[in-house]
Design an enzyme around this catalytic site. Structure first.
Site, mmCIF file in Angstrom:
data_model
loop_
_atom_site.group_PDB
_atom_site.id
_atom_site.type_symbol
_atom_site.label_atom_id
_atom_site.label_comp_id
_atom_site.label_asym_id
_atom_site.label_seq_id
_atom_site.Cartn_x
_atom_site.Cartn_y
_atom_site.Cartn_z
ATOM 1 N N GLU A 68 0.859 -1.209 0.000
ATOM 2 C CA GLU A 68 0.000 0.000 0.000
ATOM 3 C C GLU A 68 0.885 1.245 0.000
ATOM 4 O O GLU A 68 0.704 2.163 0.802
ATOM 5 C CB GLU A 68 -0.918 -0.010 1.222
ATOM 6 C CG GLU A 68 -1.735 -1.295 1.330
ATOM 7 C CD GLU A 68 -2.722 -1.317 2.474
ATOM 8 O OE1 GLU A 68 -3.912 -1.488 2.217
ATOM 9 O OE2 GLU A 68 -2.302 -1.172 3.629
ATOM 10 N N CYS A 113 -10.617 0.808 7.092
ATOM 11 C CA CYS A 113 -9.968 2.063 7.499
ATOM 12 C C CYS A 113 -10.537 3.277 6.753
ATOM 13 O O CYS A 113 -10.642 4.365 7.329
ATOM 14 C CB CYS A 113 -8.465 1.972 7.277
ATOM 15 S SG CYS A 113 -8.011 1.397 5.635
#
Ligand code: FUB
Ligand code: ZN
Length: 804
Positions: free
Chosen positions: A322, A406
């Site tokens: 990520e 998230c």
């Protein structure tokens, strides 16, 4: 244009000022969102949708997905409740943060609008959180529910895995942020006391001579600074600084622990962790005057903006880790651009502006806000993107929630605070950074002044400001931002530029008279004693602009993107003939026209761009044929509301970048199926040759993380055909990725109901970076199937499959 009203300031009981007065902080202070009311449709709609839809539904998702139950079970364990039979820790070690983030957003909402039901809901939730806190302040349901068998990332003892994946400190960072917001919104100390109890535990546990480990995921630093601001307890600030200074070297780029933070000059690793860390460094630097932090984040900002930022303002080029990619590595279809990273990127730019007072940070912030950030939530506030790619062949769609959730909670807290990014104050200097109709109450050198803003931004570039001092005249310098895009500067730096200069210039008028164009740091400044009814009018020309990328960005070469005002556009399948857009060519000569459309995607009003384009298609002989067709572009943030299909921000304008639709071959006309994997199978017959085996730019079909097993891909022909050869381009993303070429494979053909292996098959190559050819005895069949064996440790995938 229709106006929706966002009811601001109904309950401004507790203004967002820090109670501890003589505290050094950012030299420029933002005007709190509680003092700014937006009525302009664009943001008022987003904020109201966030309040009335995203926040309640996110709480509901937290309930349904067991996140609240985790607190409840932890509480029962702490009470010694023997009747609790289910003590299994599920989910992710940071699932606690989702209720915290939504709680923060809901608190922001309560700061501007009285909502007794929500207030009560938060009280109950806070009581639940309190009940899951251990006696010494430790709060982490992933361990408390079952200390003998905590979450696999937690480590067998407290803090054992804090440097890696436990997220014990990340959870607390979000808790502190929520606690500060809730306290400032309601004056209640219920959540704040939970945070303080925990922070005191951290102060006793971490620091010189104690545990020296750095948090595996940053945000605790920002959270501690907020706690310091609301309590005045310096030890929280010191701990924030300690967590920064104890990081690195030699602990890997993923969590920015490869070097001491002050020695870092390039944005690397996990993009959310990174931006939270840089923002925490800015916070600590603002308060302590630490210039080494500033030097580091200034250099890192230069690196991001010049080499690692998408034209949407998104950051994080790669899903692997990520993370930020290499300099200029900005693939479009596989762009990660996590919504959380966009939010972190706004935090960083806002903070750098508050330190340096230059509009270039707001230029970047505006780009993120209007494009790569709000693309993360649908217009109805109910579905989300985690990555925000710039190109799709239909493999992307929004989701109402995620296992790793998230992003939705982050959106929920962020959108609620948007009005707080519009104005800022430094002594007798008032900065106007963002444009939206509404009004603000600012205090300049002790004098209250109301600013009324009238505009249809971002669709129209005229903005009228009326200044209304509470009493008499008030002297101050009014700094009005002239966005870079209105000054022929696409972005600060040379990563993107406008293809053509625009000859129309922005204009500022004071009480109807033109103000000289004395641009400093991106602002036109007007110094005077302001009296009631003074007006400032801003005229920002908004022609349709073509954007090109720096030559070093391989993915965008020969391509053009379209921008108008702060909005980036994209072509999406429902608006363009045959649903194909990646094959479009937007030539330089083609005129593009802005077109206002009411009640369009998700019943929202928006400016579209229309014109003509050439569609490039391959014919049977493989030649590219171009045909003129209508082109309609929509704001990038509004894509993926009407089902899956193609989307592209960058369109070819030079021949080398043209991506024609595949010609009619056996493969391209076949129906494809495969063992369940990820990606779209269409890409393996799109006749786009990969540059190498790790080239994901045209899409892949892969089975990651499966390994050590057999997979298959089947091609069912439109009609029976005689075939005698096949070519396969395998996906292999070594050394960092998890896919490799298969160990072996074989080709089968369908004979009635039976699958038989082709005869005399020779080849079956597993080479990287080439088409692996296999010739076999010609066979008449209606389907072919590849069976492949994945290696013991790695997964695999396929880029292209041809049939002869
Ligand atoms: O690790 C916590 C959050 O989950 C990160 O910020 C996101 O990138 C996702 O990995
Ligand atoms: Zn996220």
């Amino acid at each position: 244009m229709k106006k929706k009203h966002f009811c601001g300031l109904l309950v401004a009981l507790f203004a967002f000022t820090y109670p501890v007065s003589a505290m050094q902080d950012y030299p420029i202070q933002p005007v709190s969102f509680t003092d700014v009311t937006i009525i302009g449709e664009f943001w008022a709609d987003r904020i109201e949708t966030n309040r009335s839809v995203t926040i309640p539904t996110s709480f509901q998702k937290c309930e349904e997905s067991g996140r609240m139950d985790n607190f409840e079970r932890a509480a029962r364990v702490l009470k010694g409740d023997e009747s609790l039979t289910d003590r299994q820790v599920r989910g992710l070690s940071f699932d606690d943060t989702d209720p915290y983030k939504v709680l923060e957003g809901a608190s922001f909402g309560l700061s501007v609008k009285s909502e007794p039901e929500m207030d009560k809901y938060l009280d109950d939730l806070i009581a639940l959180i309190a009940s899951a806190q251990e006696a010494d302040g430790y709060l982490y349901t992933a361990r408390t529910i079952n200390p003998e068998q905590p979450h696999e990332w937690a480590g067998s003892k407290r803090w054992q895995n804090v440097k890696r994946l436990s997220h014990e400190l990340y959870n607390m960072g979000h808790l502190y942020e929520a606690a500060a917001a809730h306290y400032l919104a309601t004056g209640k100390k219920t959540l704040l006391n939970i945070a303080i109890k925990n922070a005191n535990l951290l102060c006793n546990t971490f620091g010189p001579g104690k545990n020296l480990d750095a948090p595996g995921h940053q945000i605790i630093e920002m959270g501690l600074v907020k706690l310091y601001r609301v309590t005045g307890e310096k030890k929280y600030l010191d701990l924030a600084k300690f967590f920064l200074d104890t990081r690195g070297p030699g602990d890997g780029e993923y969590s920015q622990a490869h070097k001491k933070v002050v020695d870092q000059d390039e944005a690397v690793g996990h993009a959310v962790r990174a931006t939270y860390m840089y923002s925490g460094m800015a916070d600590v630097a603002a308060i302590t005057g630490n210039t080494s932090y500033l030097n580091a984040i200034d250099k890192i900002w230069e690196n991001i903006v010049n080499k690692k930022m998408y034209v949407t303002g998104g950051i994080g080029a790669t899903g692997s880790g990520e993370a930020f990619g290499r300099n200029y590595e900005l693939p479009n279809m596989t762009a990660y651009c996590e919504t959380c990273a966009a939010i972190g990127h706004v935090y960083l730019n806002q903070r750098l502006f508050l330190l340096h007072g230059q509009a270039k940070y707001i230029d970047v912030m505006e780009r993120i806000l209007y494009n790569g950030l709000i693309s993360g939530v649908s217009l109805d506030g109910q579905t989300f993107f985690y990555p925000n790619p710039l190109e799709s062949i239909g493999q992307h769609s929004r989701s109402p929630w995620f296992g790793c959730a998230c992003c939705p909670g982050n959106i929920a807290r962020f959108i609620a605070s948007v009005p707080g990014y519009m104005y800022a104050i430094r002594e007798d200097n008032l900065y106007l950074n963002l444009f939206a109709a509404g009004n603000a109450t600012v205090t300049v050198n002790g004098n209250k002044v109301e600013i009324v803003q009238e505009t249809d931004y971002p669709w129209k570039g005229n903005i009228k400001l009326t200044i209304k001092p509470e009493t008499g005249t008030v002297p101050f310098n009014f700094h009005v931002r002239i966005p870079g895009w209105a000054r022929n500067e696409c972005v600060p730096g040379d990563l993107y530029s406008f293809l053509h200069e625009c000859s129309e210039c922005p204009e500022v008028k004071l009480n109807g008279r033109i103000v000289p164009d004395n641009l400093i740091d991106g602002y036109i400044s007007i110094t005077r004693s302001w009296k009631n009814g003074d007006t400032v009018e801003l005229e920002l020309p908004m022609p349709v602009r073509r954007v090109v990328a720096n030559r070093k960005v391989e993915a965008d070469q020969g391509m053009v993107a379209v921008q108008r005002g702060p909005i980036m556009y994209c072509a999406e399948w429902p608006d363009n003939p045959d649903g194909h857009v990646r094959n479009l060519i937007l030539s330089d000569e083609q005129e593009l026209v802005a077109q206002w459309r009411e009640d369009f995607i998700a019943h929202r009003n928006m400016m579209l761009i229309s014109g003509e384009a050439d569609a490039a298609n391959k014919d049977e002989a493989g030649e590219v044929v171009k045909t003129k067709q209508q082109l309609l572009l929509i704001p990038y943030y509004a894509w993926a509301h009407r089902g899956r299909g193609e989307m592209a921000v960058w369109l070819a304008y030079r021949d080398e970048a043209v991506r024609p639709l595949p010609g009619p071959t056996i493969a391209s006309k076949s129906k494809l199926s495969a063992s369940a994997g990820k990606g779209s199978l269409k890409v393996i017959v799109d006749q786009a040759d990969p540059k190498n085996s790790s080239d994901q730019s045209m899409g892949i079909y892969h089975w990651w993380p499966d390994n050590n097993c057999t997979k298959w891909i089947m091609m069912e022909f439109e009609k029976p055909a005689t075939v005698s050869g096949t070519e396969v381009y395998w996906f292999d993303d070594r050394p960092h990725g998890g896919c490799r070429v298969p160990v072996s494979w074989r080709l089968l053909y369908r004979d009635g109901d039976t699958w038989r292996q082709v005869k005399d098959g020779n080849g079956y190559g597993v080479e990287r970076n080439i088409y692996n050819q296999t010739a076999f005895e010609a066979v008449a069949t209606d389907a072919l199937k590849i069976e492949l064996q994945l290696s013991e440790r790695f997964s695999g995938g396929i880029l292209e499959w041809r049939v002869d």
